[in-house]
Design a protein around this motif. Structure first.
Motif: not given
Length: 784
Positions: A198-207, A238-239, A633-638
């Motif tokens: 189980v990998v806990q990772g905050g935003p931008g941690t590259g999980k 997300f997929t 949730k899970g998406l990233e934008f410039d």
């Protein structure tokens, strides 16, 4: 044996090695292609052609020979690339980044260097041209870090290529980021498969990147076939967002799906459950209810079963207790399999009865006495005891009958009121029955209970797992052969009906005999430091006690808070300006908008013919994307434009978490557009968030309230305050209060004072803002 490092190597020396390694690689690729034409027959040729087409061991012809060189204490060096390269003597020239030993070397840091002395990273351009290289000597780095005021912020220097990757623009699809796997993540990527990780990772941690690179590493190191690995995301958007990563890593045949499309069902969701029903359907208690309801469909009989026998004048009978005893042997099997076995056992019992009766009567019968039974009679008898069911027919009948629900709930700790949430009229035709999203998960569970589990996967990767219901988690667990899984997510972004504050219940549902390990990604690479600092203000309420990632990069400018004055240009017009500003500069833009603001914002974009895509429906474009906070949730934008953060907070429970998600979707630019005076206090606003009014259940009959008769000594006929009675004291808003009214007010204040202070003390609001809250309460009361 790895080559001996030449620390004095020039750029020309490294280019010669790159040219040689690529020449060897492409020669091997060509030899594989030539083998096709040299095949002896069409069948062999087709087989070799198929193998050549699916070969991924050489990577892409466009790939540079390597992107990294690792020098070790024993005088060896390891060139690392997207694919391994061996020369004619099978000596490795370049190692694949997926190799577990390479992952161990890449996990070296300046604080724990192990055998690693130096990391040399290469900047290249197509095709295979080395522009420059950068060396990080871990011992030297350790000395520099020791001299820094904040040593943690120097961790990024362990991986020079990461710095370059962080400066690139985002795109609708995640691009290849093999080179960006920082040392702290490499150990997770290369960890053994046989565990629940189980990998806990905050935003931008590259999980997500860690999870997908781990999937690729497992395929390489564990000899897992691609069709034996399953990747599950939260939704179709997300997929699609992550779909290109594994193919770019050389793994093109892994099944990637979302948690709904993964299900073994043949219907689609067209109905919507209310929140209470939806939560109950996701509860693990449904397992017991569904199992008991299915067992109840196997009936006990009050009378014996009677069968005619071909060519014989007599019949055979089996007593109800004997039938029940036969059925009881197979009730623990999957329902359909148990039915087949019951039929076989009943047939055998009848055949024995026929043989015994014939012997008693002196009749001659064939060796196989079962052939004397009438198939239709046998089938009718089986149907009476053990009716044939599909998952849809079973669930329709169960939810359509309160009697069946009550019987099924025995021992399941489900109350009568909760059972009413499941109750609904059954459609006359099964094809007309409507199903909700939560029903699909139950249908999947029932299908497994009826037909048995589907063949499982050797490893399952689950992304954004923090919101999944226990029943969804169970549906994923059933698809794992032995519980070997990699589960990633962020508790601070856990929202919805199953918002949770720890991973404990997730582990409880997914646990198997394999070891369980919980790790946390400590460093954030993508969300800028200033943005995370703003979003982290929400965590004391959104996720108290959760660790905030240490962010190792920042951008200029920082977050822009854009108030829109009352009476000025509309909020939507300001949003439109911010969005087009970023889009005109070629940025991948996310417009995160609460549902209550969506119509006006979209209308403003449409009025100027601005093209936008609806990310909530699964459409992502390189320009402007409108998305809800939960859909982001899970998406990233410039660049991200967040609309009316107070409306996001007020939209429902866990509103602070939804706002935390919205603010942390950016890798560079953040604009927060809000009505003036309506910025949440936790973000530095001057007014506390106002909760939306709670829904009031209708009460019938409606009775007009009795209004008190005014005291003529206090209020004149024109309602003006005229009494000079000394027992009447002036009150707020010019009201005159009698002594009795004042006493009643004092009693109410006494009742409210202690809990009010408790709420304010635990609200993390500065004490100087408490009067503002009380003024807001008074204002609300006046409105009532």
């Amino acid at each position: 044996m790895a080559p001996v490092p030449d620390t004095t190597a020039t750029l020309e020396d490294e280019q010669r090695f790159f040219d040689h390694a690529r020449e060897v690689r492409e020669k091997a690729r060509a030899q594989l292609a030539q083998a096709v034409s040299a095949a002896a027959d069409n069948k062999a040729r087709a087989s070799l052609k198929k193998a050549a087409a699916s070969d991924e061991t050489h990577g892409s012809p466009q790939d540079p020979a390597a992107f990294l060189r690792i020098d070790t204490k024993d005088g060896e060096c390891f060139y690392v690339g997207n694919a391994g390269v061996r020369d004619e003597t099978s000596t490795p020239l370049v190692y694949s980044w997926k190799a577990r030993y390479i992952a161990q070397l890449r996990a070296a840091t300046h604080t724990a260097p192990g055998d690693v002395v130096r990391n040399r990273t290469y900047t290249t351009e197509p095709v295979n041209r080395v522009l420059r290289f950068d060396d990080v000597v871990l011992a030297d780095l350790a000395e520099r870090v020791a001299a820094l005021d904040d040593p943690q912020l120097a961790v990024i220097e362990d991986d020079a290529l990461l710095l370059d990757a962080l400066d690139r623009e985002r795109s609708p699809d995640m691009r290849q980021i093999v080179q960006t796997i920082q040392a702290a993540q490499s150990e997770i990527v290369g960890a053994e498969a046989a565990q629940l990780l189980v990998v806990q990772g905050g935003p931008g941690t590259g999980k997500t990147a860690v999870a997908l690179h781990r999937a690729s590493s497992l395929l390489f190191n564990e000899q897992i076939d691609a069709d034996q690995l399953l990747v599950v995301g939260p939704n179709p958007t997300f997929t699609r967002y992550i779909a290109s990563v594994l193919p770019e890593l050389g793994d093109r045949h892994v099944r990637q799906t979302d948690v709904t499309r993964m299900l073994d069902v043949t219907v689609t969701a067209t109905a919507h459950d209310d929140p209470a029903a939806a939560r109950l359907k996701g509860d693990a208690r449904m397992v017991g209810l569904l199992a008991k309801g299915l067992r109840d469909r196997v009936r006990t009989l009050d009378d014996a079963l009677s069968f005619s026998v071909r060519t014989m004048p007599w019949r055979v009978r089996i007593a109800p207790d004997d039938v029940a005893e036969i059925a009881a042997r197979y009730v623990g099997s999957p329902y359909a399999i148990g039915r087949v076995r019951f039929r076989e056992a009943l047939t055998a019992a009848l055949a024995s009865a026929v043989k015994k009766q014939a012997q008693d009567d002196g009749d001659r019968v064939p060796g196989d006495t079962a052939t004397l039974l009438h198939p239709s009679e046998l089938e009718n008898a089986v149907e009476r005891v053990w009716p044939q069911l599909s998952s849809q027919a079973y669930l329709r009948d169960l939810f359509g009958s309160l009697e069946r629900l009550v019987a099924a709930a025995e021992g399941a700790s489900i109350s009568a009121d909760e059972l009413q949430l499941l109750r609904r009229p059954a459609a006359a035709r099964l094809a007309d029955q409507s199903w909700s999203r939560e029903d699909l998960v139950l249908l999947d569970h029932v299908n497994a209970a009826i037909n048995g589990d589907l063949p499982g996967y050797q490893h399952v990767v689950v992304d954004e797992a923090q919101d999944l219901s226990p029943m969804q988690l169970l549906s994923i667990r059933r698809r794992s052969v032995d519980g070997a899984m990699t589960v990633v997510g962020d508790i601070a972004q856990s929202t919805g009906l199953w918002a949770r504050d720890t991973w404990d219940d997730v582990v409880d549902v997914l646990r198997s005999a394999l070891p369980v390990r919980l790790v946390e990604l400590e460093y954030g690479y993508r969300v800028p430091r200033s943005v995370m600092a703003l979003a982290a203000r929400l965590l004391p309420v959104a996720a108290p006690g959760l660790h905030v990632p240490t962010v190792v990069r920042d951008v200029e400018p920082g977050p822009q808070l854009v108030p829109v004055p009352t009476g000025a240009a509309s909020l939507a017009a300001t949003v439109r300006t911010a969005v087009t500003h970023h889009s005109a500069r070629g940025r991948f833009v996310g417009l995160v908008c609460p549902d209550g603001r969506r119509a006006e914002v979209v209308a403003a974009l449409d009025a100027d013919d601005i093209q936008w895509h609806d990310a909530d429906s699964g459409s992502l474009d390189k320009a402007i994307n409108v998305v809800s906070p939960v859909g982001a949730k899970g998406l990233e934008f410039d660049a991200v434009v967040v609309v009316d953060p107070q409306a996001i907070v007020d939209a429902g429970p866990r509103g602070e978490r939804m706002l935390y998600i919205a603010l942390t979707r950016t890798t560079k630019f953040l604009d927060v557009v809000h009505p003036e005076g309506a910025l949440p206090t936790l973000l530095g606003g001057t007014r506390a968030p106002v909760d939306p009014p709670a829904p009031v259940a209708p009460v019938a009959p409606v009775v007009e309230p009795v209004r008190p008769v005014p005291d003529p000594a206090v209020v004149a006929p024109d309602s003006a305050v005229v009494s000079p009675d000394p027992a009447v004291a002036p009150g707020p808003a010019g009201l005159a209060l009698t002594a009795m009214q004042r006493k009643m007010i004092d009693l109410v204040v006494d009742e409210l004072e202690a809990p009010t202070l408790e709420v304010l003390s635990s609200s993390f609001l500065p004490r100087e803002l408490w009067p503002v809250v009380l003024e807001g309460v008074a204002e609300r009361l006046r409105e009532l």
